[in-house]
Design an enzyme around this catalytic site. Sequence first.
Site, PDB file in Angstrom:
ATOM      1  CE  LYS A 153      18.793  50.634  21.882  1.00  0.00           C
ATOM      2  NZ  LYS A 153      18.431  49.498  21.006  1.00  0.00           N
ATOM      3  CE1 TYR A 197      46.756  45.384  41.788  1.00  0.00           C
ATOM      4  CE2 TYR A 197      45.167  46.411  40.295  1.00  0.00           C
ATOM      5  CZ  TYR A 197      45.645  46.198  41.579  1.00  0.00           C
ATOM      6  OH  TYR A 197      45.026  46.782  42.633  1.00  0.00           O
TER       7      TYR A 197
END
Length: 370
Positions: free
Chosen positions: A32, A260
């Site tokens: 999956k 940042y």
Amino acid sequence: MRELIIDLDAIATNLQTMRSKVSGAIVMAIVKADAYGHGMIPVAKKLEAAGAEYLGVADINEALALRDAGIDLPILAWLHDPRDTFVRAVDAGIELGVANVEQLARIAAAAEHLGRTARVHLKIDTGLGRNGATAAEWPDVLKAAHGYVAEGFMQVVAIFSHLSCTSEADDLQQIARFETACEQAREAGVEFELRHLTASDGALRYPQAHYEMVRLGVSLYGLSPFTENTAADFGLRPAMTAQALVTQTKRVPAGQNISYGYLHQTTAESTLALVPVGYAEGLPRNASGNAKVSLNGKTYSIDSRIAMDQFVLDVGNDKVAAGDIVTIFGDPASGVPSADDLAAAGDTINYEIVTRMGGRFKRTYLGEEV
Ligand SMILES: *Cc1c(COP(=O)(O)O)cnc(C)c1O
């Protein structure tokens, strides 16, 4: 310049390693979520070639994609769109996990419409509180299934459930409830061939709960389901390595702020190396300041803020050039950080690290079936 290297031979070897630990039970290989980020089709083809007997996915669409790729193994899907008529799934011979009478009715109608027998795995919720029938609903599920079997619309392949792995006491209670549910199915005259309860964690912990089948995901990808054990403790080899090339280097003076929020400044004249992997690729932003990567045989911490597309390493006076390879994680046996290390740095689990890797990474397969 950004590459996920997927070692399919490691996955095939991990399948054999796990097989030797599950008392002869059939292994349902769980592919999956794009095989936990490793690439569902190449992984499934490799597993099929390596002798996997069963595949498991969450969604029917994943199962249909496997069929479209020419994979003929039995496939179980268990998480269903509430509007699905199940016609496509039954027509493609996808086995269906079923949690309630309403789903059973839709599957029976699909089987009748197609003139086929649907193969179902009845799911009992033994305590996880996710999908599966409650103990109160279980007798009605059994009764309905028994009826549809008698009408020829359905075959009950298995009874299954899923552990929470919260504590041994909780798991043992779920195991007991599971055995009761299987007993009730027999008493209700519902015939089934298989019982499956455990995923990687339970399969490694509870040999008494292997039954006829286990559902293995993370262990096949060479990762440990436990935080207190490494994959190597079980003889498993990580299949995914995440790498990128340094795109630029530059010398900067002391006091240069980086990225940042200025989480980091240089303390002396220093070389900065720019690495083109960011949170868009799945690198957790909250691992800024903690994550470690490997470059030219040395480990560096990502001290500054991870951005969408890139992060910066302060490598001091080390010799680093554009084009050098940065390994974000891989097999710790080769001296690089592991997916577990990155998970710890990002306050998550190894499952999430590999599954979320994507974005602009290019996947390269080693040992691919052609
Ligand atoms: C994902 C999943 C598995 C596989 O779990 P791992 O811990 O990766 O082995 C097994 N069963 C169910 C129902 C799942 O959702």
